[in-house]
Design a protein around this motif. Structure first.
Motif, PDB file in Angstrom:
ATOM      1  N   MET A 269       0.836  -1.179   0.000  1.00 47.00           N
ATOM      2  CA  MET A 269       0.000   0.000   0.000  1.00 47.00           C
ATOM      3  C   MET A 269       0.878   1.238   0.000  1.00 47.00           C
ATOM      4  O   MET A 269       1.868   1.304   0.720  1.00 47.00           O
ATOM      5  CB  MET A 269      -0.879   0.001   1.248  1.00 47.00           C
ATOM      6  N   ALA A 270       0.509   2.187  -0.821  1.00 50.17           N
ATOM      7  CA  ALA A 270       1.185   3.489  -0.809  1.00 50.17           C
ATOM      8  C   ALA A 270       0.311   4.440   0.007  1.00 50.17           C
ATOM      9  O   ALA A 270      -0.749   4.848  -0.449  1.00 50.17           O
ATOM     10  CB  ALA A 270       1.378   4.004  -2.229  1.00 50.17           C
ATOM     11  N   PRO A 271       0.724   4.793   1.226  1.00 48.05           N
ATOM     12  CA  PRO A 271      -0.118   5.630   2.092  1.00 48.05           C
ATOM     13  C   PRO A 271       0.132   7.122   1.896  1.00 48.05           C
ATOM     14  O   PRO A 271       1.074   7.542   1.217  1.00 48.05           O
ATOM     15  CB  PRO A 271       0.343   5.201   3.491  1.00 48.05           C
ATOM     16  N   SER A 272      -0.722   7.916   2.523  1.00 52.19           N
ATOM     17  CA  SER A 272      -0.478   9.361   2.567  1.00 52.19           C
ATOM     18  C   SER A 272       0.892   9.585   3.184  1.00 52.19           C
ATOM     19  O   SER A 272       1.313   8.846   4.061  1.00 52.19           O
ATOM     20  CB  SER A 272      -1.546  10.062   3.415  1.00 52.19           C
ATOM     21  N   GLY A 273       1.575  10.597   2.724  1.00 48.51           N
ATOM     22  CA  GLY A 273       2.925  10.866   3.210  1.00 48.51           C
ATOM     23  C   GLY A 273       3.996  10.328   2.280  1.00 48.51           C
ATOM     24  O   GLY A 273       5.162  10.706   2.401  1.00 48.51           O
ATOM     25  N   THR A 274       3.623   9.457   1.348  1.00 56.01           N
ATOM     26  CA  THR A 274       4.614   8.903   0.416  1.00 56.01           C
ATOM     27  C   THR A 274       5.329  10.005  -0.363  1.00 56.01           C
ATOM     28  O   THR A 274       6.560   9.986  -0.454  1.00 56.01           O
ATOM     29  CB  THR A 274       3.952   7.881  -0.537  1.00 56.01           C
ATOM     30  N   PRO A 275       4.619  11.007  -0.917  1.00 56.55           N
ATOM     31  CA  PRO A 275       5.337  12.055  -1.658  1.00 56.55           C
ATOM     32  C   PRO A 275       6.376  12.776  -0.806  1.00 56.55           C
ATOM     33  O   PRO A 275       7.490  13.057  -1.271  1.00 56.55           O
ATOM     34  CB  PRO A 275       4.227  13.015  -2.100  1.00 56.55           C
TER      35      PRO A 275
ATOM     36  N   THR B  29       3.444  -1.140  -5.618  1.00 54.59           N
ATOM     37  CA  THR B  29       2.281  -1.124  -4.738  1.00 54.59           C
ATOM     38  C   THR B  29       1.102  -1.823  -5.397  1.00 54.59           C
ATOM     39  O   THR B  29       1.027  -1.894  -6.616  1.00 54.59           O
ATOM     40  CB  THR B  29       1.914   0.323  -4.338  1.00 54.59           C
ATOM     41  N   ALA B  30       0.217  -2.333  -4.574  1.00 49.11           N
ATOM     42  CA  ALA B  30      -1.004  -2.964  -5.069  1.00 49.11           C
ATOM     43  C   ALA B  30      -2.182  -1.990  -5.011  1.00 49.11           C
ATOM     44  O   ALA B  30      -3.096  -2.068  -5.816  1.00 49.11           O
ATOM     45  CB  ALA B  30      -1.325  -4.218  -4.260  1.00 49.11           C
ATOM     46  N   PHE B  31      -2.160  -1.093  -4.033  1.00 52.09           N
ATOM     47  CA  PHE B  31      -3.262  -0.143  -3.891  1.00 52.09           C
ATOM     48  C   PHE B  31      -2.808   1.047  -3.080  1.00 52.09           C
ATOM     49  O   PHE B  31      -1.717   1.066  -2.518  1.00 52.09           O
ATOM     50  CB  PHE B  31      -4.492  -0.797  -3.258  1.00 52.09           C
ATOM     51  N   THR B  32      -3.668   2.036  -3.026  1.00 53.99           N
ATOM     52  CA  THR B  32      -3.370   3.248  -2.282  1.00 53.99           C
ATOM     53  C   THR B  32      -4.650   3.814  -1.689  1.00 53.99           C
ATOM     54  O   THR B  32      -5.742   3.603  -2.228  1.00 53.99           O
ATOM     55  CB  THR B  32      -2.689   4.295  -3.192  1.00 53.99           C
ATOM     56  N   ILE B  33      -4.525   4.468  -0.577  1.00 51.31           N
ATOM     57  CA  ILE B  33      -5.634   5.200   0.022  1.00 51.31           C
ATOM     58  C   ILE B  33      -5.038   6.495   0.546  1.00 51.31           C
ATOM     59  O   ILE B  33      -4.092   6.476   1.333  1.00 51.31           O
ATOM     60  CB  ILE B  33      -6.292   4.419   1.179  1.00 51.31           C
ATOM     61  N   GLY B  34      -5.570   7.602   0.106  1.00 54.48           N
ATOM     62  CA  GLY B  34      -5.017   8.868   0.558  1.00 54.48           C
ATOM     63  C   GLY B  34      -5.786  10.055   0.030  1.00 54.48           C
ATOM     64  O   GLY B  34      -6.973   9.959  -0.276  1.00 54.48           O
ATOM     65  N   ASP B  35      -5.073  11.145  -0.129  1.00 53.35           N
ATOM     66  CA  ASP B  35      -5.685  12.383  -0.583  1.00 53.35           C
ATOM     67  C   ASP B  35      -5.270  12.679  -2.022  1.00 53.35           C
ATOM     68  O   ASP B  35      -4.513  11.929  -2.639  1.00 53.35           O
ATOM     69  CB  ASP B  35      -5.308  13.534   0.354  1.00 53.35           C
ATOM     70  N   GLN B  36      -5.753  13.793  -2.551  1.00 50.46           N
ATOM     71  CA  GLN B  36      -5.476  14.153  -3.939  1.00 50.46           C
ATOM     72  C   GLN B  36      -3.975  14.333  -4.181  1.00 50.46           C
ATOM     73  O   GLN B  36      -3.466  13.975  -5.245  1.00 50.46           O
ATOM     74  CB  GLN B  36      -6.245  15.424  -4.325  1.00 50.46           C
TER      75      GLN B  36
ATOM     76  N   ASP C   2      -2.080  12.461  -7.136  1.00 49.10           N
ATOM     77  CA  ASP C   2      -1.342  13.223  -8.155  1.00 49.10           C
ATOM     78  C   ASP C   2       0.108  12.757  -8.245  1.00 49.10           C
ATOM     79  O   ASP C   2       0.673  12.682  -9.335  1.00 49.10           O
ATOM     80  CB  ASP C   2      -1.392  14.720  -7.850  1.00 49.10           C
ATOM     81  N   PHE C   3       0.698  12.442  -7.092  1.00 47.06           N
ATOM     82  CA  PHE C   3       2.088  11.963  -7.071  1.00 47.06           C
ATOM     83  C   PHE C   3       2.209  10.598  -7.744  1.00 47.06           C
ATOM     84  O   PHE C   3       3.123  10.349  -8.530  1.00 47.06           O
ATOM     85  CB  PHE C   3       2.601  11.893  -5.637  1.00 47.06           C
ATOM     86  N   LEU C   4       1.291   9.695  -7.422  1.00 41.85           N
ATOM     87  CA  LEU C   4       1.377   8.328  -7.928  1.00 41.85           C
ATOM     88  C   LEU C   4       0.986   8.202  -9.398  1.00 41.85           C
ATOM     89  O   LEU C   4       1.557   7.390 -10.133  1.00 41.85           O
ATOM     90  CB  LEU C   4       0.490   7.403  -7.090  1.00 41.85           C
ATOM     91  N   GLY C   5       0.023   9.005  -9.822  1.00 42.17           N
ATOM     92  CA  GLY C   5      -0.484   8.884 -11.185  1.00 42.17           C
ATOM     93  C   GLY C   5       0.554   9.255 -12.230  1.00 42.17           C
ATOM     94  O   GLY C   5       1.173  10.316 -12.160  1.00 42.17           O
ATOM     95  N   ASN C   6       0.770   8.392 -13.182  1.00 44.24           N
ATOM     96  CA  ASN C   6       1.706   8.618 -14.297  1.00 44.24           C
ATOM     97  C   ASN C   6       3.120   8.944 -13.835  1.00 44.24           C
ATOM     98  O   ASN C   6       3.858   9.634 -14.527  1.00 44.24           O
ATOM     99  CB  ASN C   6       1.186   9.717 -15.235  1.00 44.24           C
ATOM    100  N   ASN C   7       3.492   8.454 -12.648  1.00 45.70           N
ATOM    101  CA  ASN C   7       4.835   8.676 -12.123  1.00 45.70           C
ATOM    102  C   ASN C   7       5.701   7.483 -12.534  1.00 45.70           C
ATOM    103  O   ASN C   7       5.399   6.346 -12.175  1.00 45.70           O
ATOM    104  CB  ASN C   7       4.774   8.784 -10.594  1.00 45.70           C
ATOM    105  N   PRO C   8       6.780   7.710 -13.264  1.00 50.03           N
ATOM    106  CA  PRO C   8       7.612   6.584 -13.708  1.00 50.03           C
ATOM    107  C   PRO C   8       8.292   5.829 -12.565  1.00 50.03           C
ATOM    108  O   PRO C   8       8.772   4.710 -12.761  1.00 50.03           O
ATOM    109  CB  PRO C   8       8.639   7.224 -14.638  1.00 50.03           C
TER     110      PRO C   8
END
Length: 193
Positions: A1-7, A29-36, A40-46
């Motif tokens: 899981m990629a949690p809030s605070g990852t960025p 990661t298999a899934f994530t739960i967090g805020d926008q 935004d950080f995870l989406g389309n991030n290489p």
């Protein structure tokens, strides 16, 4: 899981993924739960790769990582190191998730550590979370033979090298002080010392 605070952890250089054996320099990661901000950080991030939980939690993949550290929250721990993280008695609090997979993966990882954390008390300090026996009906998440480090605000117990008597004494040391005497009496009764 990629949690809030990852960025923030990536920005500060805490999470680099540079020592990984599989998928170096990648957050897997298999899934994530967090805020926008997280999305935004995870989406389309290489740097980020999403896979199924069956892949991410595969024990051989995890055990292949050197110095794997698995940190999980728990509900209660009994005096021999059996860990319940899903329920308090029959009252379910969460699902199994990948906790046992990661605990076993860390156990077999070269230099790996499995760490279970919990506050020493619950219900406003009226009950101990280090207990003689798990509550009746509790689901065992981590069997005692895979328990390694247990952490409360009172310290750390490294259970891996200890026999059951030593485990009980180490866990009593990290229990809340107001419960230590009764836990010691229960340990002497349960373990016959």
């Amino acid at each position: 899981m990629a949690p809030s605070g990852t960025p923030q952890l990536v920005d500060k250089g805490v999470v680099t993924c540079k020592y990984k054996q599989s998928h170096p320099n990648k957050i897997v990661t298999a899934f994530t739960i967090g805020d926008q901000e997280l999305y935004d950080f995870l989406g389309n991030n290489p740097m980020v790769e999403f896979y199924s939980a069956s892949y991410c939690n595969a024990i051989p993949l995890l055990a292949n990582e050197k110095n794997l550290v698995a940190i999980n929250g728990s509900i209660e721990v009994d005096l021999v190191g059996t860990i319940a993280s899903e329920s308090f008695g029959d009252a379910m609090r969460s699902g199994t998730g990948g906790q046992l997979d990661f605990v076993i993966g860390a156990y077999w990882s070269e230099g790996g550590r499995a760490i279970n954390i919990l506050p020493s008390t619950a219900k406003g300090g009226t009950i101990s979370r280090i207990v003689p026996y798990l509550a009746e009906g509790a689901r065992v998440t981590v069997p005692r033979h895979y328990a390694q480090y247990v952490v409360t605000e009172w310290g750390i117990a490294n259970l891996a090298p200890l026999d059951e008597r030593e485990r009980a004494l180490a866990l009593i040391e990290i229990a809340h002080p107001k419960f230590r005497d009764e836990l010691l009496k229960a340990a002497k009764k349960r373990l016959k010392f």
